[in-house]
Design a protein around this motif. Structure first.
Motif, PDB file in Angstrom:
ATOM      1  N   LYS A  25       0.848  -1.205   0.000  1.00 24.37           N
ATOM      2  CA  LYS A  25       0.000   0.000   0.000  1.00 24.37           C
ATOM      3  C   LYS A  25       0.877   1.247   0.000  1.00 24.37           C
ATOM      4  CE  LYS A  25      -3.727  -1.876   2.820  1.00 24.37           C
ATOM      5  NZ  LYS A  25      -4.405  -1.724   4.111  1.00 24.37           N
ATOM      6  N   ALA A  26       1.902   1.255   0.845  1.00 31.20           N
ATOM      7  CA  ALA A  26       2.789   2.411   0.936  1.00 31.20           C
ATOM      8  C   ALA A  26       3.542   2.626  -0.377  1.00 31.20           C
ATOM      9  CB  ALA A  26       3.767   2.240   2.098  1.00 31.20           C
ATOM     10  N   GLU A  27       4.041   1.560  -0.958  1.00 34.98           N
ATOM     11  CA  GLU A  27       4.747   1.673  -2.237  1.00 34.98           C
ATOM     12  C   GLU A  27       3.822   2.214  -3.324  1.00 34.98           C
ATOM     13  OE1 GLU A  27       6.409  -2.184  -3.020  1.00 34.98           O
ATOM     14  OE2 GLU A  27       7.939  -1.965  -1.456  1.00 34.98           O
ATOM     15  N   SER A  28       2.605   1.757  -3.333  1.00 35.46           N
ATOM     16  CA  SER A  28       1.621   2.223  -4.307  1.00 35.46           C
ATOM     17  C   SER A  28       1.325   3.713  -4.107  1.00 35.46           C
ATOM     18  CB  SER A  28       0.339   1.401  -4.186  1.00 35.46           C
ATOM     19  OG  SER A  28      -0.627   1.859  -5.080  1.00 35.46           O
ATOM     20  N   ALA A  29       1.193   4.136  -2.854  1.00 36.26           N
ATOM     21  CA  ALA A  29       0.933   5.556  -2.556  1.00 36.26           C
ATOM     22  C   ALA A  29       2.091   6.425  -3.023  1.00 36.26           C
ATOM     23  CB  ALA A  29       0.689   5.747  -1.059  1.00 36.26           C
ATOM     24  N   VAL A  30       3.320   5.969  -2.806  1.00 32.59           N
ATOM     25  CA  VAL A  30       4.498   6.730  -3.236  1.00 32.59           C
ATOM     26  C   VAL A  30       4.563   6.776  -4.758  1.00 32.59           C
ATOM     27  CG1 VAL A  30       7.026   6.749  -3.273  1.00 32.59           C
ATOM     28  CG2 VAL A  30       5.807   6.385  -1.116  1.00 32.59           C
ATOM     29  N   ASP A  32       2.070   6.608  -6.870  1.00 30.83           N
ATOM     30  CA  ASP A  32       1.024   7.537  -7.305  1.00 30.83           C
ATOM     31  C   ASP A  32       1.456   8.986  -7.085  1.00 30.83           C
ATOM     32  OD1 ASP A  32      -0.532   5.371  -7.998  1.00 30.83           O
ATOM     33  OD2 ASP A  32      -1.833   5.501  -6.223  1.00 30.83           O
ATOM     34  N   PHE A  33       2.047   9.251  -5.922  1.00 36.76           N
ATOM     35  CA  PHE A  33       2.512  10.599  -5.601  1.00 36.76           C
ATOM     36  C   PHE A  33       3.568  11.053  -6.610  1.00 36.76           C
ATOM     37  CE2 PHE A  33       5.330  13.594  -3.467  1.00 36.76           C
ATOM     38  CZ  PHE A  33       4.435  14.504  -2.932  1.00 36.76           C
ATOM     39  N   LEU A  34       4.524  10.186  -6.912  1.00 36.85           N
ATOM     40  CA  LEU A  34       5.567  10.528  -7.875  1.00 36.85           C
ATOM     41  C   LEU A  34       4.976  10.758  -9.266  1.00 36.85           C
ATOM     42  CD1 LEU A  34       8.363   8.051  -6.744  1.00 36.85           C
ATOM     43  CD2 LEU A  34       8.403  10.546  -6.541  1.00 36.85           C
ATOM     44  N   ASP A  42       9.619  10.805 -16.885  1.00 33.58           N
ATOM     45  CA  ASP A  42      10.470   9.690 -17.287  1.00 33.58           C
ATOM     46  C   ASP A  42      11.414   9.347 -16.130  1.00 33.58           C
ATOM     47  OD1 ASP A  42      11.632   7.714 -18.802  1.00 33.58           O
ATOM     48  OD2 ASP A  42      13.023   9.084 -19.796  1.00 33.58           O
ATOM     49  N   PHE A  43      10.913   8.562 -15.191  1.00 29.68           N
ATOM     50  CA  PHE A  43      11.702   8.175 -14.018  1.00 29.68           C
ATOM     51  C   PHE A  43      11.476   6.696 -13.751  1.00 29.68           C
ATOM     52  CE2 PHE A  43       7.567   8.889 -12.183  1.00 29.68           C
ATOM     53  CZ  PHE A  43       7.480   7.962 -11.165  1.00 29.68           C
ATOM     54  N   ASP A  72      12.602  22.114  -4.580  1.00 31.52           N
ATOM     55  CA  ASP A  72      13.191  20.994  -5.324  1.00 31.52           C
ATOM     56  C   ASP A  72      12.629  21.018  -6.745  1.00 31.52           C
ATOM     57  OD1 ASP A  72      13.992  18.539  -6.401  1.00 31.52           O
ATOM     58  OD2 ASP A  72      13.728  17.476  -4.508  1.00 31.52           O
ATOM     59  N   LYS A  73      13.468  21.324  -7.694  1.00 26.27           N
ATOM     60  CA  LYS A  73      13.030  21.479  -9.082  1.00 26.27           C
ATOM     61  C   LYS A  73      12.543  20.170  -9.705  1.00 26.27           C
ATOM     62  CE  LYS A  73      16.149  25.325  -9.958  1.00 26.27           C
ATOM     63  NZ  LYS A  73      15.503  26.477  -9.711  1.00 26.27           N
ATOM     64  N   ALA A  74      12.824  19.063  -9.064  1.00 29.87           N
ATOM     65  CA  ALA A  74      12.362  17.774  -9.590  1.00 29.87           C
ATOM     66  C   ALA A  74      10.855  17.609  -9.430  1.00 29.87           C
ATOM     67  CB  ALA A  74      13.087  16.631  -8.885  1.00 29.87           C
ATOM     68  N   PHE A  75      10.249  18.401  -8.533  1.00 31.10           N
ATOM     69  CA  PHE A  75       8.819  18.275  -8.249  1.00 31.10           C
ATOM     70  C   PHE A  75       8.062  19.513  -8.706  1.00 31.10           C
ATOM     71  CE2 PHE A  75      10.710  15.136  -5.591  1.00 31.10           C
ATOM     72  CZ  PHE A  75       9.783  14.119  -5.552  1.00 31.10           C
ATOM     73  N   ASN A  76       6.773  19.319  -9.005  1.00 34.15           N
ATOM     74  CA  ASN A  76       5.907  20.430  -9.384  1.00 34.15           C
ATOM     75  C   ASN A  76       5.803  21.429  -8.237  1.00 34.15           C
ATOM     76  OD1 ASN A  76       5.325  19.168 -11.843  1.00 34.15           O
ATOM     77  ND2 ASN A  76       3.626  18.037 -10.938  1.00 34.15           N
ATOM     78  N   ILE A  77       5.631  22.677  -8.578  1.00 36.08           N
ATOM     79  CA  ILE A  77       5.501  23.714  -7.552  1.00 36.08           C
ATOM     80  C   ILE A  77       4.241  23.490  -6.724  1.00 36.08           C
ATOM     81  CG2 ILE A  77       5.137  26.196  -7.196  1.00 36.08           C
ATOM     82  CD1 ILE A  77       6.907  26.626  -9.687  1.00 36.08           C
TER      83      ILE A  77
END
Length: 121
Positions: A25-30, A32-34, A42-43, A72-77
Motif C-alpha cells: 500500500k505504501a509503495e503504491s501511494a508513493v 502515485d505521488f511521484l 520519465d523516471f 526541489d526542481k524535480a517536483f511540481n511547484i
C-alpha cells in the motif's frame, strides 16, 4: 507441543502477510505521488527501503519539509499533500529513484493507513 508450534507458525505467517500488504500500500501511494507530482515523468524506482513509523515529525517539521520540497526542481511547484491522520505518528518509506542518469534518495512520510503522502525529504 506440536500444536503450539503450528499455531506459532500460523501467527508468524499472518503477521508477515499483513506487513507485506502494508508495504505494498505504501509503495503504491508513493508511486502515485511521484506520478502526479514529479516534474519529469520519465523516471524509474530503483528501490524501496524498510517501512517504519516515527513520532518525531510534528506539524512544524511537516511545514518545513513541505517548504523545502517546494524548492526541489524535480517536483511540481503545486505538489499535493494529504493531511496527517494521526497527530502523534507517521509511517515513512525511503525510496531511491532514477531520473535520467541521476539517482536521488527521498524519504516519504505517509498517513497511518499507508495511502497518502503527508510530506517528504
Amino acid at each position: 507441543m506440536k500444536t503450539v508450534r503450528n499455531i506459532m507458525i500460523m501467527v508468524l505467517l499472518a503477521v508477515a502477510a499483513a506487513g507485506c500488504t502494508d508495504k505494498q500500500k505504501a509503495e503504491s501511494a508513493v508511486k502515485d505521488f511521484l506520478n502526479e507530482n514529479l516534474a519529469e515523468k520519465d523516471f524509474s524506482i530503483v528501490s524501496f527501503g524498510r517501512l517504519d513509523s516515527t513520532r518525531y515529525i510534528n506539524d512544524d517539521v511537516i511545514a518545513s519539509l513541505r517548504k523545502q520540497a517546494s524548492t526541489d526542481k524535480a517536483f511540481n511547484i503545486t505538489t499535493a499533500y494529504a493531511d496527517r491522520d494521526n497527530p502523534k505518528q507517521l509511517i515513512y518509506l525511503p525510496v531511491k529513484i532514477k531520473v535520467y542518469d541521476r539517482q536521488e534518495s527521498y524519504t516519504f512520510y505517509l498517513t497511518m493507513d499507508f495511502k497518502k503522502v503527508v510530506c517528504f525529504k
